[in-house]
Design an enzyme around this catalytic site. Structure first.
Site, PDB file in Angstrom:
ATOM      1  N   TYR A 221       0.849  -1.199   0.000  1.00  0.00           N
ATOM      2  CA  TYR A 221       0.000   0.000   0.000  1.00  0.00           C
ATOM      3  C   TYR A 221       0.879   1.241   0.000  1.00  0.00           C
ATOM      4  O   TYR A 221       1.884   1.311   0.709  1.00  0.00           O
ATOM      5  CB  TYR A 221      -0.901   0.012   1.252  1.00  0.00           C
ATOM      6  CG  TYR A 221      -1.677   1.304   1.393  1.00  0.00           C
ATOM      7  CD1 TYR A 221      -2.939   1.428   0.827  1.00  0.00           C
ATOM      8  CD2 TYR A 221      -1.128   2.403   2.056  1.00  0.00           C
ATOM      9  CE1 TYR A 221      -3.640   2.622   0.917  1.00  0.00           C
ATOM     10  CE2 TYR A 221      -1.825   3.601   2.146  1.00  0.00           C
ATOM     11  CZ  TYR A 221      -3.083   3.699   1.577  1.00  0.00           C
ATOM     12  OH  TYR A 221      -3.766   4.874   1.659  1.00  0.00           O
TER      13      TYR A 221
ATOM     14  N   GLU B 290      -3.629   7.475  -3.955  1.00  0.00           N
ATOM     15  CA  GLU B 290      -3.561   6.183  -3.289  1.00  0.00           C
ATOM     16  C   GLU B 290      -3.275   5.100  -4.318  1.00  0.00           C
ATOM     17  O   GLU B 290      -3.973   5.005  -5.326  1.00  0.00           O
ATOM     18  CB  GLU B 290      -4.904   5.920  -2.595  1.00  0.00           C
ATOM     19  CG  GLU B 290      -4.830   4.830  -1.561  1.00  0.00           C
ATOM     20  CD  GLU B 290      -6.147   4.722  -0.793  1.00  0.00           C
ATOM     21  OE1 GLU B 290      -6.114   4.784   0.433  1.00  0.00           O
ATOM     22  OE2 GLU B 290      -7.194   4.558  -1.448  1.00  0.00           O
TER      23      GLU B 290
END
Ligand code: GDP
Ligand code: MN
Length: 387
Positions: free
Chosen positions: A108, A196
């Site tokens: 991530y 993101e």
């Protein structure tokens, strides 16, 4: 403003960030043609402005172009429900057909504005993929953070520290540190409010690739980026919010039952607080602005009333530059053309409040007048309860 995954990947690619090859398709025939061109083994990905598509059935692997066509048939036109769409879901208009990636690890990487430190913060985690929200909640220590000093920008050692923390090695370490630095650069250059990459993947041959991409932009900076502004897809936005933006009204839909029309963002927030405090709940945030006129009030009122959740309306105006008589005139004109059958509570204070009250009195409107904010909130709560 939000954009689609394929649009975000286009932008990232321009900055030199590695993304899988892909094409957008809005029919299953286009999907098949794209899959053929990409060699058959592809992923079919629903393009909506919400995350969690994988879990909702909006991301499917295909072993052949025919299978990609089938998946596209299922996905295009579906009402995709994810934890970010609400129960009604979002209709899928197009899919991204992307060459399938051989995934070794899912990581991530995100950049957000941290309001507590007034600076951008990079977050990274080895526990990437579809359950990052759960990781953040249950094992926050698995999320690494680096604060970007606004004066000097992200430092090379910070990017390396994150790459190291992500467990990247060899080629992937170098690529990963470069990836992080470039994402920070892209974030700043395009005036993002959020970026993101989840998952950021390490492939079977130790390459780092952005498998998913989400970018949100600061609305107040969009005038500097006409190319990004052109990517807006209003089908993905709340129709009332879209309409409100056409009249330059600051309107945000909320999930309560009291429609609020207020001038000034500060008073709007105070109004929301006091409504909650009195035991009811706001259906929207609406700031009609400081220098509003009859026409804007009329449109604001119409938009407010079109929300089916609204059980009562609270008009709370503090006349400074805005004159209460104009607001009253707008309300009266709006109501003349609208079929309103919810109770109205009105509080007008400040410039020309008396003239405003007179206009309301002389109209054949039915409404309750409140002078104090608390009094108004209590009147609303009891009205909503009675309704
Ligand atoms: P999201 O669920 O909306 O966040 O959509 P993502 O783009 O993140 O995709 C969800 C999941 O699908 C990823 O976490 C991967 O596990 C999987 N996925 C997506 N693309 C590929 C691919 O090319 N190959 C493989 N094996 N899995 C993929
Ligand atoms: Mn994702």
């Amino acid at each position: 403003m939000k954009i689609h995954e394929f649009q975000a990947k286009d932008i990232l690619k321009q900055f030199g960030i590695p993304v899988p090859q892909g094409m957008v398709a809005s029919t299953s025939a286009e999907a098949k043609a794209a899959a053929d061109e990409l060699g058959g083994k592809v992923v079919v990905k629903a393009q909506i402005h919400a995350g969690g598509r994988g879990k909702g059935g909006g991301v499917k692997l295909a072993g052949s172009a025919d299978e990609a066509k089938k998946h596209a048939e299922d996905i295009i036109g579906m009402q995709l429900v994810t934890h970010q769409t609400g129960p009604e879901g979002q209709k899928v208009k197009q899919v991204l057909i992307e060459e399938a990636t051989d995934i070794d690890r899912e990581l991530y990487l995100g950049i957000v504005l941290d309001r507590a430190t007034s600076s951008l913060t990079i977050m990274a985690s080895q526990a990437g993929g579809m359950d990052i929200e759960q990781v953040a909640e249950e094992t926050p220590e698995k999320i690494l953070k680096e604060k970007i000093d606004p004066g000097i920008g992200l430092q090379a050692f910070q990017a390396r520290r994150l790459a190291f923390g992500l467990g990247l090695e060899g080629d992937a370490f170098k690529q990963g540190a470069g990836f992080i630095a470039t994402l920070a650069k892209a974030f700043e250059a395009t005036d993002c409010s959020l970026a993101e990459i989840n998952p950021l993947v390490v492939t079977g041959d130790n390459q780092v690739v952005a498998l998913d991409a989400k970018m949100n932009f600061d609305d107040n900076a969009l005038y500097l980026h006409k190319d990004i502004q052109a990517l807006r897809d209003t089908d993905e936005e709340d129709p009332l919010e879209v309409e409100a933006s056409e009249f330059e009204l600051n309107y945000i839909k909320l999930d309560g039952e009291v429609g609020c029309m207020v001038n000034g963002a500060g008073l709007a927030m105070a109004t929301i607080d006091i409504i909650k405090y009195a035991g009811s709940s706001p259906a929207n945030f609406l700031d009609v602005g400081g220098g509003t006129n009859v026409e804007r009030v009329r449109n604001a009122f119409r938009i407010l009333i079109s929300d089916e959740d609204v059980k009562a309306v609270f008009i709370n105006i503090f006349g400074g530059i805005v004159r209460c008589d104009r607001v009253a005139q707008g309300v009266v004109e709006a109501l003349a053309t609208l079929d309103v059958n919810v109770p109205l509570i009105i509080r007008l204070q400040g410039t020309n409040a008396e003239e405003g009250a007179k206009i309301l009195d002389e109209s054949d409107l039915e409404f309750t007048v409140a002078l104090e904010l608390r009094e108004a909130a209590e009147a609303i709560a009891s009205t909503v309860k009675a309704a």
